[in-house]
Scaffold this motif. Structure first.
Motif, PDB file in Angstrom:
ATOM      1  N   ASN A  62       0.766  -1.190  -0.098  1.00 42.45           N
ATOM      2  CA  ASN A  62      -0.026   0.103  -0.056  1.00 42.45           C
ATOM      3  C   ASN A  62       0.790   1.141   0.066  1.00 42.45           C
ATOM      4  O   ASN A  62       0.327   2.308  -0.213  1.00 42.45           O
ATOM      5  N   TYR A  63       2.154   1.264   0.337  1.00 39.05           N
ATOM      6  CA  TYR A  63       3.110   2.406   0.461  1.00 39.05           C
ATOM      7  C   TYR A  63       2.936   3.288  -1.088  1.00 39.05           C
ATOM      8  O   TYR A  63       3.102   2.633  -2.111  1.00 39.05           O
ATOM      9  N   HIS A  64       2.594   4.425  -0.989  1.00 41.24           N
ATOM     10  CA  HIS A  64       2.449   5.298  -2.059  1.00 41.24           C
ATOM     11  C   HIS A  64       3.821   5.594  -2.505  1.00 41.24           C
ATOM     12  O   HIS A  64       4.568   6.251  -1.976  1.00 41.24           O
ATOM     13  N   LEU A  65       4.448   5.300  -3.604  1.00 45.46           N
ATOM     14  CA  LEU A  65       5.813   5.490  -4.185  1.00 45.46           C
ATOM     15  C   LEU A  65       5.794   6.771  -5.190  1.00 45.46           C
ATOM     16  O   LEU A  65       5.053   7.054  -5.915  1.00 45.46           O
ATOM     17  N   HIS A  66       6.465   7.778  -4.392  1.00 46.01           N
ATOM     18  CA  HIS A  66       6.507   9.073  -4.909  1.00 46.01           C
ATOM     19  C   HIS A  66       7.768   8.997  -5.973  1.00 46.01           C
ATOM     20  O   HIS A  66       8.522   8.009  -5.992  1.00 46.01           O
ATOM     21  N   PRO A  67       7.727   9.887  -6.883  1.00 46.57           N
ATOM     22  CA  PRO A  67       8.742  10.240  -7.856  1.00 46.57           C
ATOM     23  C   PRO A  67      10.356  10.114  -6.993  1.00 46.57           C
ATOM     24  O   PRO A  67      10.908   9.405  -7.812  1.00 46.57           O
ATOM     25  N   SER A  68      10.307  10.461  -5.826  1.00 48.63           N
ATOM     26  CA  SER A  68      11.581  10.606  -5.167  1.00 48.63           C
ATOM     27  C   SER A  68      12.135   9.291  -5.026  1.00 48.63           C
ATOM     28  O   SER A  68      13.301   8.999  -4.950  1.00 48.63           O
ATOM     29  N   ASN A  69      11.069   8.488  -4.529  1.00 46.14           N
ATOM     30  CA  ASN A  69      11.338   6.935  -4.383  1.00 46.14           C
ATOM     31  C   ASN A  69      11.775   6.184  -5.685  1.00 46.14           C
ATOM     32  O   ASN A  69      12.886   5.562  -5.592  1.00 46.14           O
ATOM     33  N   LEU A  70      11.039   6.632  -6.670  1.00 46.59           N
ATOM     34  CA  LEU A  70      11.230   5.803  -7.850  1.00 46.59           C
ATOM     35  C   LEU A  70      12.765   6.374  -8.438  1.00 46.59           C
ATOM     36  O   LEU A  70      13.461   5.596  -8.981  1.00 46.59           O
ATOM     37  N   ILE A  71      13.112   7.464  -8.388  1.00 46.02           N
ATOM     38  CA  ILE A  71      14.143   8.187  -8.798  1.00 46.02           C
ATOM     39  C   ILE A  71      15.557   7.683  -8.161  1.00 46.02           C
ATOM     40  O   ILE A  71      16.564   7.093  -8.972  1.00 46.02           O
ATOM     41  N   ALA A  72      15.515   7.550  -6.646  1.00 43.94           N
ATOM     42  CA  ALA A  72      16.480   7.020  -6.007  1.00 43.94           C
ATOM     43  C   ALA A  72      16.739   5.311  -6.399  1.00 43.94           C
ATOM     44  O   ALA A  72      17.876   5.094  -6.361  1.00 43.94           O
ATOM     45  N   ALA A  73      15.930   4.867  -6.526  1.00 41.37           N
ATOM     46  CA  ALA A  73      15.846   3.306  -6.964  1.00 41.37           C
ATOM     47  C   ALA A  73      16.147   3.164  -8.280  1.00 41.37           C
ATOM     48  O   ALA A  73      16.262   2.014  -8.874  1.00 41.37           O
ATOM     49  N   GLU A  74      16.253   4.165  -9.131  1.00 40.59           N
ATOM     50  CA  GLU A  74      16.583   4.134 -10.749  1.00 40.59           C
ATOM     51  C   GLU A  74      15.377   3.181 -11.231  1.00 40.59           C
ATOM     52  O   GLU A  74      15.640   2.476 -12.145  1.00 40.59           O
ATOM     53  N   HIS A  75      14.191   3.560 -10.844  1.00 40.99           N
ATOM     54  CA  HIS A  75      13.032   2.750 -11.198  1.00 40.99           C
ATOM     55  C   HIS A  75      12.574   3.548 -12.681  1.00 40.99           C
ATOM     56  O   HIS A  75      12.057   4.668 -12.160  1.00 40.99           O
ATOM     57  N   CYS A  76      12.392   2.917 -13.634  1.00 39.13           N
ATOM     58  CA  CYS A  76      11.734   3.583 -14.905  1.00 39.13           C
ATOM     59  C   CYS A  76      10.287   3.715 -14.603  1.00 39.13           C
ATOM     60  O   CYS A  76       9.675   2.868 -14.358  1.00 39.13           O
ATOM     61  N   SER A  77       9.566   4.827 -14.872  1.00 35.01           N
ATOM     62  CA  SER A  77       8.362   5.312 -14.669  1.00 35.01           C
ATOM     63  C   SER A  77       7.937   6.406 -15.657  1.00 35.01           C
ATOM     64  O   SER A  77       8.541   7.509 -15.565  1.00 35.01           O
ATOM     65  N   GLU A  78       6.853   6.392 -16.356  1.00 38.43           N
ATOM     66  CA  GLU A  78       6.309   7.511 -16.990  1.00 38.43           C
ATOM     67  C   GLU A  78       5.851   8.557 -16.328  1.00 38.43           C
ATOM     68  O   GLU A  78       5.712   9.921 -16.591  1.00 38.43           O
ATOM     69  N   THR A  79       5.608   8.391 -14.962  1.00 37.79           N
ATOM     70  CA  THR A  79       5.115   9.498 -13.984  1.00 37.79           C
ATOM     71  C   THR A  79       6.497  10.188 -13.605  1.00 37.79           C
ATOM     72  O   THR A  79       5.808  11.663 -12.963  1.00 37.79           O
ATOM     73  N   ILE A  80       7.511   9.806 -13.943  1.00 35.31           N
ATOM     74  CA  ILE A  80       8.646  10.888 -13.206  1.00 35.31           C
ATOM     75  C   ILE A  80       8.745  11.714 -14.507  1.00 35.31           C
ATOM     76  O   ILE A  80       9.032  11.513 -15.556  1.00 35.31           O
ATOM     77  N   THR A  81       8.688  13.042 -14.267  1.00 32.41           N
ATOM     78  CA  THR A  81       8.786  14.336 -15.016  1.00 32.41           C
ATOM     79  C   THR A  81      10.491  14.775 -14.741  1.00 32.41           C
ATOM     80  O   THR A  81      10.892  14.482 -13.884  1.00 32.41           O
ATOM     81  N   ASP A  82      10.786  15.574 -15.707  1.00 30.87           N
ATOM     82  CA  ASP A  82      12.030  16.464 -15.616  1.00 30.87           C
ATOM     83  C   ASP A  82      11.867  17.340 -14.414  1.00 30.87           C
ATOM     84  O   ASP A  82      13.023  17.513 -13.534  1.00 30.87           O
ATOM     85  N   GLY A  83      10.809  17.760 -14.194  1.00 33.40           N
ATOM     86  CA  GLY A  83      10.576  18.572 -12.894  1.00 33.40           C
ATOM     87  C   GLY A  83      10.922  17.592 -11.552  1.00 33.40           C
ATOM     88  O   GLY A  83      11.855  18.228 -10.592  1.00 33.40           O
TER      89      GLY A  83
END
Length: 369
Positions: free
Chosen positions: A315-336
């Protein structure tokens, strides 16, 4: 005041008639005034502190002088929460409350990232959907200052005695706590308690089975089967996630010092500083995810802990900060998002950056494992 029949008076939150005397103690506490002055007026504290104290006392008397009940205090805290959310978050959201019943009491077992904000955000989500707010478990290690104890117990907090020495005294305290939690759930209020002692400074959320064993002490005394008692407690796992952790630097420094130097020395007001940093620090998007009440058959505390972990990871909501730190590719991650996280890393000492990256990436690893 507490009467002879009030067997939980040493740990429970304050009652209505205890609120105003506690407020007076806090306002008259030099340590409370010193703490406020050192945080809010640090530049002039040394040479003007003695002038500020009477002014601050008058201010708090004006603000708090008419608070005479728990409900009054909750209204005041609610006002602070609204201001805090507006000024330190970009978004606040929650999920899962549709699976719960507002008329029931629950034992919310939560991951733990922030001393004050975790239960505060849980309460705000509950309040938003007309659920009753919770009573909050807080370790006595955070209550070394009497004014902190007063402030916490005014705000529906109860005490977990961790600093007791001696096996017999510790068992007595655990039994007392277990009785209090069951009594509260049966009669008056839901409970919030962290899944383990202390915050997950490395971002790796893990339930301590000893917490579950403490829950069962009351059931064991009553000779209720373990699985039956766990169902009676209405345990609901909760995952609180912050896009940015206001205390990430301090947590990383502590982990680094322990790894490199073998120890970490806390400063005098460090726990209070952590509470203040958590309240005023920028958090980005904060999400509270409520799981489902545990209703399965469980053989032991370890099995319960694993189910709590499973729900928190899922259930943990993964934020862009989590995904970027894990080098996890996701369309939700923007340049911002990438730029914001890079800027945050730049404010952190180079030797701590790897620790901070792990802190943000561990929830991703747990979610996908």
């Amino acid at each position: 005041m507490a009467n002879a029949e009030d067997k939980f008076s040493d740990i429970r939150p304050y009652n209505d008639d205890e609120i105003q005397p506690a407020i007076q103690r806090v306002i008259n506490s030099d340590e409370f005034m010193d703490a406020i002055i050192s945080f809010r007026f640090s530049k002039i504290a040394k040479f003007a502190g003695f002038l500020l104290k009477p002014l601050l006392r008058r201010y708090f008397l004006y603000k708090w002088g008419n608070i005479n009940s728990i409900d009054d205090m909750q209204q005041v805290v609610g006002g602070y929460m609204e201001h805090m959310i507006a000024s330190t978050t970009t978004k606040f959201s929650y999920s899962g409350l549709e699976n719960l019943d507002p008329t029931q009491n629950y034992l919310f077992v939560s991951n733990h990232r922030d001393i004050a904000m975790d239960p505060a955000f849980v309460n705000w989500a509950l309040f938003s959907e007309n659920f009753k707010t919770v009573r909050i478990a807080i370790g006595d290690n955070l209550l070394s200052k009497p004014f902190v104890s007063d402030l916490m117990r005014m705000n529906k907090s109860f005490i977990v005695k961790r600093s007791i020495s001696g096996v017999r005294e510790m068992m007595k305290a655990l039994s007392h706590l277990s009785d209090y939690i069951f009594s509260s759930l049966q009669e008056e209020s839901s409970i919030w308690i962290a899944q383990k002692e202390g915050r997950a400074k490395d971002g790796f959320d893990k339930t301590e089975p000893a917490i579950v064993k403490m829950f069962y002490v009351n059931g064991k005394k009553k000779k209720i089967a373990f699985s039956d008692y766990i169902r009676q407690l209405n345990i609901v796992p909760v995952a609180v996630s912050y896009e940015f952790d206001p205390c990430d630097k301090q947590k990383a420094q502590e982990l680094y010092d322990k790894a490199e130097l073998g120890e970490y020395k806390k400063s005098k007001y460090e726990d209070i500083e952590s509470i203040v940093s958590g309240i005023i620090g920028q958090k980005g998007h904060v999400h509270v995810a409520f799981g489902k009440a545990l209703e399965d058959e469980f053989d032991d505390a370890e099995a319960v802990a694993l189910e709590i972990d499973k729900q928190i990871y899922q259930n943990y909501h993964l934020h862009p900060s989590n995904l970027i730190a894990a080098e996890h590719c996701s369309e939700t991650i923007t340049d911002g998002h990438k730029e914001a996280f890079a800027q945050r890393l730049q404010t952190i000492k180079p030797e701590l950056q790897e620790t901070v990256l792990k802190m943000y990436s561990n929830p991703v690893n747990n979610h996908i494992s």
